[in-house]
Design a protein around this motif. Structure first.
Motif, mmCIF file in Angstrom:
data_model
loop_
_atom_site.group_PDB
_atom_site.id
_atom_site.type_symbol
_atom_site.label_atom_id
_atom_site.label_comp_id
_atom_site.label_asym_id
_atom_site.label_seq_id
_atom_site.Cartn_x
_atom_site.Cartn_y
_atom_site.Cartn_z
ATOM 1 N N LEU A 123 -39.696 -6.305 37.824
ATOM 2 C CA LEU A 123 -40.880 -7.000 36.683
ATOM 3 C C LEU A 123 -41.388 -6.141 35.823
ATOM 4 N N ARG A 165 -41.284 -6.258 31.543
ATOM 5 C CA ARG A 165 -42.487 -6.148 30.823
ATOM 6 C C ARG A 165 -43.293 -7.369 31.164
ATOM 7 N N LYS A 166 -43.205 -7.693 32.524
ATOM 8 C CA LYS A 166 -44.015 -8.996 33.012
ATOM 9 C C LYS A 166 -45.217 -8.634 33.780
ATOM 10 N N ASN A 167 -46.147 -9.530 33.685
ATOM 11 C CA ASN A 167 -47.497 -9.198 34.370
ATOM 12 C C ASN A 167 -47.358 -9.142 35.777
ATOM 13 N N ASN A 218 -49.643 -2.748 26.338
ATOM 14 C CA ASN A 218 -49.049 -3.582 27.655
ATOM 15 C C ASN A 218 -49.289 -2.525 28.734
ATOM 16 N N GLY A 219 -50.001 -2.553 29.701
ATOM 17 C CA GLY A 219 -50.165 -1.654 30.716
ATOM 18 C C GLY A 219 -49.887 -1.955 32.145
ATOM 19 N N TYR A 220 -49.720 -0.816 32.820
ATOM 20 C CA TYR A 220 -49.458 -1.043 34.428
ATOM 21 C C TYR A 220 -50.321 0.208 34.785
ATOM 22 N N ASN A 268 -52.789 -5.250 35.489
ATOM 23 C CA ASN A 268 -51.500 -5.152 36.415
ATOM 24 C C ASN A 268 -51.468 -3.930 37.379
#
Lengths: 386, 199
Positions: free
Chosen positions: A338, A342-344, B41-43, B61
């Motif tokens: 995931l 690039r999925k949330n 766009n982060g984790y 996330n």
């Protein structure tokens, strides 16, 4: 006060509904069902925007009766009553919860026990092999029927988690969030092996008769019982069993059989026997084959991230520390894919000694995570975000 | 939400729209801000259940993962920037993790308290005691910090490993830059920010 507490978070009495799909359904293996029925239950109210629905996908031996009671004197509520109800993790004060029995099941939906219109006899072993994708397609027809365009969440544990994942892939614009619990993107060899041992237990029962036991007015109880006993051991952990039973000798609580020495044996016999009375052997074969075959990456050269690329849902992937049948590593594979896509996604590994069965239990951390996640999904919907 | 002083500075160092991985993301405040204000766009990775719940509540996330088990599950070059704030000193293998950060990310951003700060030196030198300060609030017996270093130590490691120092900020206890710090950074700064690139 305790009576009030029970009242406050219990759904109360629930009804079973039947959805009749008039038209044909072409299955993944090419077979066609001319029509089919799905039994389902709902909890909570569908709002006027029809956007607060949650779909519950059941696991191997599950069914539509996920919460509440059918009669006031039912001994037990639905199988996921711990998590579904007013104020619970899946809060029926906020969400409209839909739970069904899958195609091929043995609890009222069209399956091996249904009369085949072509022969006038029950399908039995001739019921077409359905796969996870067929379940998702048939569930979408039920959603259409109920006027649900988009699910706020599709949630499932184990085999149910696989359906939730398939939903996000198959109908990206109909799934706002996807909760995958104690599942895997595909079964490991060991996992398939356990299923095969369970199937062989059934096949080698002399009452099985190649699946035509019903015609002969027989039931392969021994085989089903053994299959369940094997399954049950893999759903628990060594520590969990140790703490629950240790080496205690039997108390007679579960079983009166004189040849049984230890409490754990007695428990397994009891569980196996109970299962063999309500579950259909052909459904068991069908469900385990569907489990074995699930592999959404297969059509993408084994690349799970590629398979998930169409998904738009916000994902929550949960696993349990002592689950070895669907271990945290299997969940991690889903999470990694995931992220690559690039999925949330959010994830957690919940500490628990109860093995794979943990996903059915009201563990505080587990329910808190699910509740927090679903509340956020709701907030984002209200903000017009997501 | 106002950010912790160091996180505000980190945010300034991250490009809009970047793909960011935050190691030890805590309550997710940095990523939440980056998502809102910089389209990032982060984790985030964290191992603490309470932090994970906070991240879930704010829609960050977050992945439950222990940095001491490495980040080998992340693909090469999968992020523009790998961030690790105030955590380097608490991990088991700082050098391995730094190498890994520059494998996964094109650049990395590391912040940590400077053990070379004059107050630390003074506490050891004059009082013979382990330093306790604003950036090092723990007593020796309950500190999570097992790999404290000075700014100079860190730069030596970077030189030995061939990490390129792209940017460096040395600040005081209020996360501000001062003229004195420029004179003798390893002596006057109590906290440092390093933006590193590959050899």
């Amino acid at each position: 006060m305790s009576a009030q507490t029970i009242q406050a978070d219990a759904i109360g009495l629930v009804e079973v509904h039947t959805f009749q799909h008039g038209g044909p359904l072409v299955l993944q293996n090419g077979a066609t069902l001319q029509n089919f029925e799905l039994v389902y239950e709902t909890y909570g109210q569908l709002n006027s925007a029809r956007d607060n629905a949650i779909l519950i996908c059941h696991a191997l031996s599950g069914h539509h009766h996920a919460a509440g009671r059918h009669h006031p004197d039912d001994a037990k509520p639905g199988w996921w009553d711990a998590c579904i109800g007013p104020g619970k993790a899946i809060d029926t004060n906020q969400f409209f919860v839909l739970s069904l029995n899958n195609l091929g099941g043995c609890h009222g939906s069209t399956g091996p026990k249904t009369i085949n219109p072509e022969t006038g006899k029950a399908y039995g072993p001739d019921f077409p092999q359905v796969v996870v994708r067929d379940w998702v397609t048939s569930q979408a027809k039920l959603a259409d029927h109920l006027g649900i365009e988009t699910f706020a969440a599709v949630i499932g544990g184990s085999l149910g988690g696989m359906q939730a994942m398939q939903w996000a892939i198959e109908y990206p614009d109909r799934v706002r969030s996807c909760v995958i619990i104690a599942a895997a993107a595909k079964l490991s060899a060991q996992n398939i092996a356990f299923n095969e041992i369970a199937r062989q237990a059934i096949v080698s029962d002399q009452n099985y008769l190649d699946g035509r036991y019903e015609e002969a007015d027989k039931i392969p109880n021994r085989g089903l019982m053994l299959a369940r006993m094997i399954g049950h051991v893999t759903y628990l952990s060594d520590d969990g069993m140790g703490n629950k039973f240790g080496r205690e000798v039997k108390s007679g609580e579960f079983d009166q059989d004189e040849s049984i020495e230890f409490q754990v044996e007695s428990y397994l016999h009891y569980q196996g026997r109970a299962f063999s009375k309500y579950f259909d052997a052909n459904t068991y074969m069908l469900m385990t084959h569907a489990l074995d075959q699930f592999d959404p990456a297969r059509g993408h050269a084994g690349d799970l991230a590629e398979a998930l690329s169409a998904a738009q849902a916000r994902f929550l992937v949960l696993s349990f520390s002592s689950d070895w049948r669907f271990s945290s590593q299997r969940s991690q594979e889903i999470i990694d894919a995931l992220i690559t896509a690039r999925k949330n996604v959010a994830s957690a590994v919940v500490e628990s000694e109860h093995g794979h069965d943990s996903f059915l239990l009201p563990l505080t951390r587990y329910t808190t995570i699910m509740k927090t996640f679903l509340q956020r999904v709701l907030d984002e919907m209200r903000e017009g975000g997501a | 939400m106002t950010l912790r002083g160091d996180l505000q500075l980190v945010q300034d160092l991250i490009n809009p729209g970047a793909r960011v991985l935050d190691l030890g993301c805590g309550d997710g405040a940095l990523l939440d801000n980056l998502q809102r204000h910089k389209g990032v766009n982060g984790y985030g990775l964290d191992r603490d259940p309470v932090n994970i719940n906070r991240c879930l509540a704010s829609g960050v996330n977050v992945v439950q993962q222990d940095l001491d088990h490495g980040i080998g599950n992340f693909l090469d070059d999968s992020f523009d920037m790998v961030v690790m704030t105030n955590t380097l000193q608490a991990v088991k293998n700082p050098r391995t993790l730094l190498r890994e950060m520059l494998r996964v990310g094109e650049e990395c951003l590391v912040t940590f308290p400077n053990f070379g700060h004059w107050q630390c030196r003074l506490q050891i030198f004059l009082h013979g005691r382990m330093p306790v300060s604003a950036h090092l609030p723990h007593s020796w017996f309950d500190t999570p910090n097992i790999h404290l270093c000075t700014a100079q130590d860190f730069e030596q490691l970077c030189a030995a490993e061939g990490f390129r120092i792209i940017q460096r900020r040395m600040v005081n206890q209020a996360y501000r830059q001062q003229r004195l710090i420029a004179l003798a950074p390893n002596f006057f700064s109590s906290y440092c920010f390093y933006r590193l690139g590959r050899p």
